[in-house]
Write a protein that holds these residues in place. Structure first.
Motif, PDB file in Angstrom:
ATOM      1  N   LEU A 115       7.435  14.679  14.577  1.00  0.00           N
ATOM      2  CA  LEU A 115       6.221  15.612  14.037  1.00  0.00           C
ATOM      3  C   LEU A 115       6.771  17.023  14.750  1.00  0.00           C
ATOM      4  O   LEU A 115       7.177  16.967  15.792  1.00  0.00           O
ATOM      5  N   VAL A 116       6.685  18.006  13.853  1.00  0.00           N
ATOM      6  CA  VAL A 116       7.010  19.202  13.970  1.00  0.00           C
ATOM      7  C   VAL A 116       5.877  20.245  14.086  1.00  0.00           C
ATOM      8  O   VAL A 116       5.396  20.204  12.918  1.00  0.00           O
ATOM      9  N   ARG A 117       5.658  21.050  15.090  1.00  0.00           N
ATOM     10  CA  ARG A 117       4.709  22.080  14.977  1.00  0.00           C
ATOM     11  C   ARG A 117       5.059  23.305  14.551  1.00  0.00           C
ATOM     12  O   ARG A 117       6.009  23.900  15.395  1.00  0.00           O
ATOM     13  N   ILE A 118       4.804  23.841  13.386  1.00  0.00           N
ATOM     14  CA  ILE A 118       5.061  25.127  12.757  1.00  0.00           C
ATOM     15  C   ILE A 118       3.933  25.940  12.523  1.00  0.00           C
ATOM     16  O   ILE A 118       3.182  25.606  11.592  1.00  0.00           O
ATOM     17  N   GLU A 119       3.808  27.028  13.284  1.00  0.00           N
ATOM     18  CA  GLU A 119       2.701  28.154  12.947  1.00  0.00           C
ATOM     19  C   GLU A 119       1.359  27.227  12.860  1.00  0.00           C
ATOM     20  O   GLU A 119       0.511  27.654  11.935  1.00  0.00           O
ATOM     21  N   GLY A 120       0.988  26.326  13.752  1.00  0.00           N
ATOM     22  CA  GLY A 120      -0.376  25.789  13.681  1.00  0.00           C
ATOM     23  C   GLY A 120      -0.466  24.660  12.774  1.00  0.00           C
ATOM     24  O   GLY A 120      -1.406  24.011  12.528  1.00  0.00           O
ATOM     25  N   THR A 121       0.755  24.159  12.026  1.00  0.00           N
ATOM     26  CA  THR A 121       0.679  23.374  11.224  1.00  0.00           C
ATOM     27  C   THR A 121       1.655  22.183  11.655  1.00  0.00           C
ATOM     28  O   THR A 121       2.919  22.235  12.088  1.00  0.00           O
ATOM     29  N   ASN A 122       1.364  21.071  11.390  1.00  0.00           N
ATOM     30  CA  ASN A 122       2.152  19.786  11.633  1.00  0.00           C
ATOM     31  C   ASN A 122       2.924  19.254  10.230  1.00  0.00           C
ATOM     32  O   ASN A 122       2.319  19.338   9.389  1.00  0.00           O
ATOM     33  N   VAL A 123       4.317  19.101  10.570  1.00  0.00           N
ATOM     34  CA  VAL A 123       4.998  18.673   9.403  1.00  0.00           C
ATOM     35  C   VAL A 123       5.646  17.274   9.996  1.00  0.00           C
ATOM     36  O   VAL A 123       6.309  17.279  11.110  1.00  0.00           O
ATOM     37  N   LEU A 124       5.758  16.210   8.985  1.00  0.00           N
ATOM     38  CA  LEU A 124       6.540  15.203   9.593  1.00  0.00           C
ATOM     39  C   LEU A 124       7.873  15.343   9.088  1.00  0.00           C
ATOM     40  O   LEU A 124       8.282  15.633   7.868  1.00  0.00           O
ATOM     41  N   VAL A 125       8.997  14.970   9.620  1.00  0.00           N
ATOM     42  CA  VAL A 125      10.438  15.130   9.391  1.00  0.00           C
ATOM     43  C   VAL A 125      10.977  13.873   9.002  1.00  0.00           C
ATOM     44  O   VAL A 125      10.869  12.578   9.839  1.00  0.00           O
ATOM     45  N   THR A 126      11.235  13.564   7.840  1.00  0.00           N
ATOM     46  CA  THR A 126      11.514  12.148   7.169  1.00  0.00           C
ATOM     47  C   THR A 126      12.626  12.319   6.194  1.00  0.00           C
ATOM     48  O   THR A 126      13.146  13.403   5.916  1.00  0.00           O
ATOM     49  N   ARG A 127      13.233  11.202   5.929  1.00  0.00           N
ATOM     50  CA  ARG A 127      14.298  11.408   4.693  1.00  0.00           C
ATOM     51  C   ARG A 127      13.542  11.730   3.465  1.00  0.00           C
ATOM     52  O   ARG A 127      14.450  12.138   2.424  1.00  0.00           O
ATOM     53  N   GLY A 142      -1.574  12.016  15.598  1.00  0.00           N
ATOM     54  CA  GLY A 142      -0.814  11.497  14.714  1.00  0.00           C
ATOM     55  C   GLY A 142      -0.944  12.336  13.537  1.00  0.00           C
ATOM     56  O   GLY A 142      -1.771  13.185  13.336  1.00  0.00           O
ATOM     57  N   ASP A 143      -0.210  12.151  12.501  1.00  0.00           N
ATOM     58  CA  ASP A 143      -0.379  13.004  10.989  1.00  0.00           C
ATOM     59  C   ASP A 143       0.301  12.099   9.991  1.00  0.00           C
ATOM     60  O   ASP A 143       0.704  11.137  10.061  1.00  0.00           O
ATOM     61  N   CYS A 144       0.420  12.732   8.908  1.00  0.00           N
ATOM     62  CA  CYS A 144       0.510  11.929   7.641  1.00  0.00           C
ATOM     63  C   CYS A 144       1.090  12.937   6.617  1.00  0.00           C
ATOM     64  O   CYS A 144       0.786  14.134   6.524  1.00  0.00           O
ATOM     65  N   SER A 145       1.783  12.584   5.541  1.00  0.00           N
ATOM     66  CA  SER A 145       2.425  13.311   4.263  1.00  0.00           C
ATOM     67  C   SER A 145       2.547  12.204   3.028  1.00  0.00           C
ATOM     68  O   SER A 145       2.994  11.115   3.300  1.00  0.00           O
ATOM     69  N   VAL A 146       2.351  13.115   1.979  1.00  0.00           N
ATOM     70  CA  VAL A 146       2.441  12.151   0.963  1.00  0.00           C
ATOM     71  C   VAL A 146       3.419  12.915  -0.029  1.00  0.00           C
ATOM     72  O   VAL A 146       3.429  14.225  -0.418  1.00  0.00           O
ATOM     73  N   PHE A 147       4.531  12.303  -0.267  1.00  0.00           N
ATOM     74  CA  PHE A 147       5.702  13.132  -1.120  1.00  0.00           C
ATOM     75  C   PHE A 147       5.661  12.164  -2.394  1.00  0.00           C
ATOM     76  O   PHE A 147       5.376  11.121  -2.806  1.00  0.00           O
TER      77      PHE A 147
END
Length: 289
Positions: free
Chosen positions: A63-75, A137-142
């Motif tokens: 999990l990376v915190r960028i300007e108040g936003t969470n981003v998951l680092v994945t392949r 935790g957090d999530c992302s849909v790609f």
């Protein structure tokens, strides 16, 4: 006679990479620093560790915190050259895996089409579920294209890193299904990894695979049904873990643990034990001399 054992560069690289690949979630940088002190070759360490660290971060959905936003680092959001993109906020960034620093932000264009509408609906429903079930935790849909088919990849990560409490843990889910009408085949894995290291060194890794069928009618319906599926499988996984822990007998624990626990089930005071051993050696030395 010298006890020093000089390793060749290739042997050092093999040892460094092998140990770094085994680093538990949340502990890569601690392992890296310990190895750096032992190897005493910063250039070699950084050269070899960079690739392993990238694998570690992407594999554990860091999990990376960028300007108040969470981003998951994945392949799945890896653009190459250590650049990653956030599908929700439509920007990309360069990520230094060793330092954890994000730089060089720029807009990332994503086609606003029917597939993006489905992805957005899935992401919104999934985000609500993760926020209510994971404290950190957090999530992302790609969206991906595979053999001319639109495929959704769902990544969920719940990290609990408590090094001061002598434990770190990761819960992650990875789900894949195609955007096809009427029926879609869903495949997923739920993975949990825990490391406890207070007066012991206990590792636990548990993984479960899931296959299910979902009906595809519209974005809202699919998002609701998919989140229900994840919640059901997460609960089954959680309950099974608790039941298995409760079912463990003393005999099973003795077979599983590398070192048997003391009969009294009390923590061994290693510092006191070592002090006593040292005092005994001194007494023997004084008696002899």
């Amino acid at each position: 006679m010298s006890n020093k054992c000089d390793l060749s560069k290739d042997e050092k690289v093999w040892v460094i990479c092998r140990l770094l690949y085994q680093a538990p979630p949340g502990e890569f940088y601690s392992v890296f620093e310990d190895l750096r002190i032992l190897v005493q070759d910063d250039d070699l360490m950084r050269q070899e560790a960079a690739q392993v660290c990238a694998h570690h971060n992407k594999n554990n959905f860091t999990l990376v915190r960028i300007e108040g936003t969470n981003v998951l680092v994945t392949r799945y959001n890896d653009l190459g050259g250590n650049r990653f993109f956030d599908p929700k906020n439509k920007f990309s960034f360069k990520f230094d895996h060793l330092s954890g620093i994000s730089t060089k932000f720029q807009l990332h264009r994503i086609a606003w089409d029917e597939t993006e509408l489905w992805r957005t609906a899935l992401n919104s429903a999934l985000k609500a579920y993760v926020n209510s079930h994971f404290t950190s935790g957090d999530c992302s849909v790609f969206r991906k294209t595979l053999k001319n088919r639109q495929v959704f990849v769902v990544c969920i990560a719940g990290h609990q890193y408590k090094p001061l409490g002598f434990w770190n843990a990761l819960w992650k889910g990875e789900w894949t299904f195609s955007q096809i009408p009427v029926i879609t085949h869903v495949t997923g894995t739920i993975h949990m990894q825990v490391h406890y290291f207070k007066d012991a060194n206990l590792h636990m890794t548990v993984c479960k695979t899931v296959e299910e069928i979902l009906h595809v009618i519209d974005p809202a319906q699919l998002a609701i049904d998919f989140v229900k599926l994840i919640e059901t499988e997460d609960n089954k996984f959680h309950i099974a873990l608790l039941e298995n822990f409760q079912a463990l007998t003393d005999e099973i624990w003795r077979k599983i643990l590398r070192r048997q626990l003391p009969v009294t089930r009390t923590i061994i005071n290693w510092s006191k034990l070592l002090t006593n051993q040292s005092m005994k050696r001194k007494d023997i030395h004084n008696a002899v001399t």
